[in-house]
Design a protein around this motif. Structure first.
Motif, PDB file in Angstrom:
ATOM      1  N   ILE A  75       0.849  -1.184   0.000  1.00  0.00           N
ATOM      2  CA  ILE A  75       0.000   0.000   0.000  1.00  0.00           C
ATOM      3  C   ILE A  75       0.891   1.242   0.000  1.00  0.00           C
ATOM      4  CG2 ILE A  75      -1.944  -1.109   1.142  1.00  0.00           C
ATOM      5  CD1 ILE A  75      -1.041   0.222   3.742  1.00  0.00           C
ATOM      6  N   THR A  76       0.370   2.318  -0.551  1.00  0.00           N
ATOM      7  CA  THR A  76       1.114   3.566  -0.651  1.00  0.00           C
ATOM      8  C   THR A  76       1.183   4.245   0.711  1.00  0.00           C
ATOM      9  OG1 THR A  76       0.234   3.808  -2.870  1.00  0.00           O
ATOM     10  CG2 THR A  76       1.258   5.741  -1.917  1.00  0.00           C
ATOM     11  N   ILE A  77       2.335   4.836   1.012  1.00  0.00           N
ATOM     12  CA  ILE A  77       2.464   5.542   2.286  1.00  0.00           C
ATOM     13  C   ILE A  77       1.674   6.851   2.216  1.00  0.00           C
ATOM     14  CG2 ILE A  77       4.695   4.522   2.785  1.00  0.00           C
ATOM     15  CD1 ILE A  77       6.001   7.191   2.053  1.00  0.00           C
ATOM     16  N   LEU A  78       1.363   7.392   3.371  1.00  0.00           N
ATOM     17  CA  LEU A  78       0.619   8.644   3.435  1.00  0.00           C
ATOM     18  C   LEU A  78       1.457   9.792   2.903  1.00  0.00           C
ATOM     19  CD1 LEU A  78      -0.855   8.246   7.020  1.00  0.00           C
ATOM     20  CD2 LEU A  78      -2.028   7.847   4.842  1.00  0.00           C
ATOM     21  N   LYS A  79       0.775  10.834   2.421  1.00  0.00           N
ATOM     22  CA  LYS A  79       1.487  12.005   1.915  1.00  0.00           C
ATOM     23  C   LYS A  79       2.270  12.712   3.017  1.00  0.00           C
ATOM     24  CE  LYS A  79      -1.175  13.313  -2.114  1.00  0.00           C
ATOM     25  NZ  LYS A  79      -1.888  14.399  -2.780  1.00  0.00           N
ATOM     26  N   THR A  80       1.791  12.592   4.253  1.00  0.00           N
ATOM     27  CA  THR A  80       2.462  13.258   5.368  1.00  0.00           C
ATOM     28  C   THR A  80       3.668  12.471   5.866  1.00  0.00           C
ATOM     29  OG1 THR A  80       0.940  12.185   6.917  1.00  0.00           O
ATOM     30  CG2 THR A  80       0.346  14.398   6.117  1.00  0.00           C
ATOM     31  N   ALA A  81       3.808  11.204   5.440  1.00  0.00           N
ATOM     32  CA  ALA A  81       4.931  10.376   5.882  1.00  0.00           C
ATOM     33  C   ALA A  81       6.197  10.772   5.125  1.00  0.00           C
ATOM     34  CB  ALA A  81       4.624   8.902   5.649  1.00  0.00           C
ATOM     35  N   CYS A  82       7.309  10.598   5.761  1.00  0.00           N
ATOM     36  CA  CYS A  82       8.602  10.935   5.164  1.00  0.00           C
ATOM     37  C   CYS A  82       9.110   9.741   4.347  1.00  0.00           C
ATOM     38  CB  CYS A  82       9.606  11.284   6.257  1.00  0.00           C
ATOM     39  SG  CYS A  82      11.247  11.653   5.616  1.00  0.00           S
ATOM     40  N   PRO A  83       9.333   9.918   3.045  1.00  0.00           N
ATOM     41  CA  PRO A  83       9.808   8.806   2.235  1.00  0.00           C
ATOM     42  C   PRO A  83      11.203   8.328   2.645  1.00  0.00           C
ATOM     43  CG  PRO A  83       9.563  10.790   0.888  1.00  0.00           C
ATOM     44  CD  PRO A  83       9.080  11.111   2.245  1.00  0.00           C
ATOM     45  N   LEU A  84      12.026   9.232   3.130  1.00  0.00           N
ATOM     46  CA  LEU A  84      13.369   8.823   3.563  1.00  0.00           C
ATOM     47  C   LEU A  84      13.299   7.892   4.775  1.00  0.00           C
ATOM     48  CD1 LEU A  84      15.274  12.195   3.112  1.00  0.00           C
ATOM     49  CD2 LEU A  84      15.328  10.193   1.631  1.00  0.00           C
ATOM     50  N   MET A  85      12.358   8.163   5.680  1.00  0.00           N
ATOM     51  CA  MET A  85      12.172   7.279   6.834  1.00  0.00           C
ATOM     52  C   MET A  85      11.655   5.910   6.387  1.00  0.00           C
ATOM     53  SD  MET A  85      13.247   8.919   9.423  1.00  0.00           S
ATOM     54  CE  MET A  85      12.612   7.959  10.769  1.00  0.00           C
ATOM     55  N   TYR A  86      10.764   5.903   5.388  1.00  0.00           N
ATOM     56  CA  TYR A  86      10.244   4.635   4.865  1.00  0.00           C
ATOM     57  C   TYR A  86      11.393   3.797   4.307  1.00  0.00           C
ATOM     58  CZ  TYR A  86       8.068   1.312   1.720  1.00  0.00           C
ATOM     59  OH  TYR A  86       7.721   0.165   1.074  1.00  0.00           O
ATOM     60  N   TRP A  87      12.246   4.412   3.486  1.00  0.00           N
ATOM     61  CA  TRP A  87      13.333   3.650   2.876  1.00  0.00           C
ATOM     62  C   TRP A  87      14.390   3.268   3.903  1.00  0.00           C
ATOM     63  CZ3 TRP A  87      12.558   0.987  -1.099  1.00  0.00           C
ATOM     64  CH2 TRP A  87      11.643   1.395  -2.054  1.00  0.00           C
ATOM     65  N   ASN A  88      14.555   4.076   4.945  1.00  0.00           N
ATOM     66  CA  ASN A  88      15.492   3.714   6.005  1.00  0.00           C
ATOM     67  C   ASN A  88      15.004   2.472   6.753  1.00  0.00           C
ATOM     68  OD1 ASN A  88      17.767   3.992   7.627  1.00  0.00           O
ATOM     69  ND2 ASN A  88      16.645   5.175   9.151  1.00  0.00           N
ATOM     70  N   SER A  89      13.704   2.392   7.009  1.00  0.00           N
ATOM     71  CA  SER A  89      13.181   1.235   7.730  1.00  0.00           C
ATOM     72  C   SER A  89      13.023   0.003   6.831  1.00  0.00           C
ATOM     73  CB  SER A  89      11.851   1.578   8.388  1.00  0.00           C
ATOM     74  OG  SER A  89      10.900   1.902   7.401  1.00  0.00           O
ATOM     75  N   ASN A  90      12.941   0.182   5.522  1.00  0.00           N
ATOM     76  CA  ASN A  90      12.735  -0.947   4.608  1.00  0.00           C
ATOM     77  C   ASN A  90      13.954  -1.257   3.733  1.00  0.00           C
ATOM     78  OD1 ASN A  90       9.904  -1.782   5.006  1.00  0.00           O
ATOM     79  ND2 ASN A  90       9.517   0.360   4.490  1.00  0.00           N
ATOM     80  N   ARG A  91      15.114  -0.728   4.097  1.00  0.00           N
ATOM     81  CA  ARG A  91      16.295  -0.968   3.258  1.00  0.00           C
ATOM     82  C   ARG A  91      16.763  -2.415   3.300  1.00  0.00           C
ATOM     83  NH1 ARG A  91      19.704   2.650   7.091  1.00  0.00           N
ATOM     84  NH2 ARG A  91      20.403   1.093   8.588  1.00  0.00           N
TER      85      ARG A  91
END
Length: 151
Positions: A75-91
């Motif tokens: 699912i797509t992350i929220l617009k308010t979420a930080c994409p850099l944090m997403y990629w840091n947690s899913n690297r």
């Protein structure tokens, strides 16, 4: 396109990409123009062809292909979420995609390129040429930057 970028950054292409590159070889094309019937294909035939192409692309195997497919299924992350944090947690889940994200989501460390562009524009658009159309100004700047590459 995402799969091509991920494969390129991972250090190699897939066999399907090499086959697709060979399919674009003009020496293998028919010299006869398509018949009138071929030009008037039904919408259903075109739809089936598109589905077949997508099936070939989805049949790609390998680590990077599975990472891309898994990522696209999420699912797509929220617009308010930080994409850099997403990629840091899913690297660890998507290592190849994380490298691509790191490349495209980071800002350049200097503003030198934009400053050079503003300087070039100031040479083209000045007090004497302040009514120049934006398309013409863009073409002049393009020529100014790329003409030295020809010599």
């Amino acid at each position: 396109m995402l799969q091509c970028v991920v494969d390129e950054m991972a250090g190699g292409g897939t066999d399907q990409q090499e086959e697709a590159a060979g399919a674009d070889d003009p020496s293998q094309e028919d010299v006869n123009p398509p018949s009138k019937k071929a030009r008037n294909e039904s919408l259903q035939d075109m739809y089936q062809e598109i589905l077949a192409e997508n099936d070939v692309q989805q049949a790609a195997t390998g680590v990077t292909a599975s990472q891309v497919q898994t990522y696209l299924a999420e699912i797509t992350i929220l617009k308010t979420a930080c994409p850099l944090m997403y990629w840091n947690s899913n690297r660890t889940r998507f290592p190849a995609l994380a490298r691509v994200a790191r490349k495209y989501l980071t800002a350049p460390c200097t503003s030198v390129d934009s400053e050079r562009l503003f300087s070039a524009v100031s040479h083209v658009i000045d007090e004497k040429r302040n009514r120049i159309h934006c398309d013409n100004a863009e073409m002049l700047i393009f020529i100014q930057k790329n003409l030295p590459l020809l010599h």
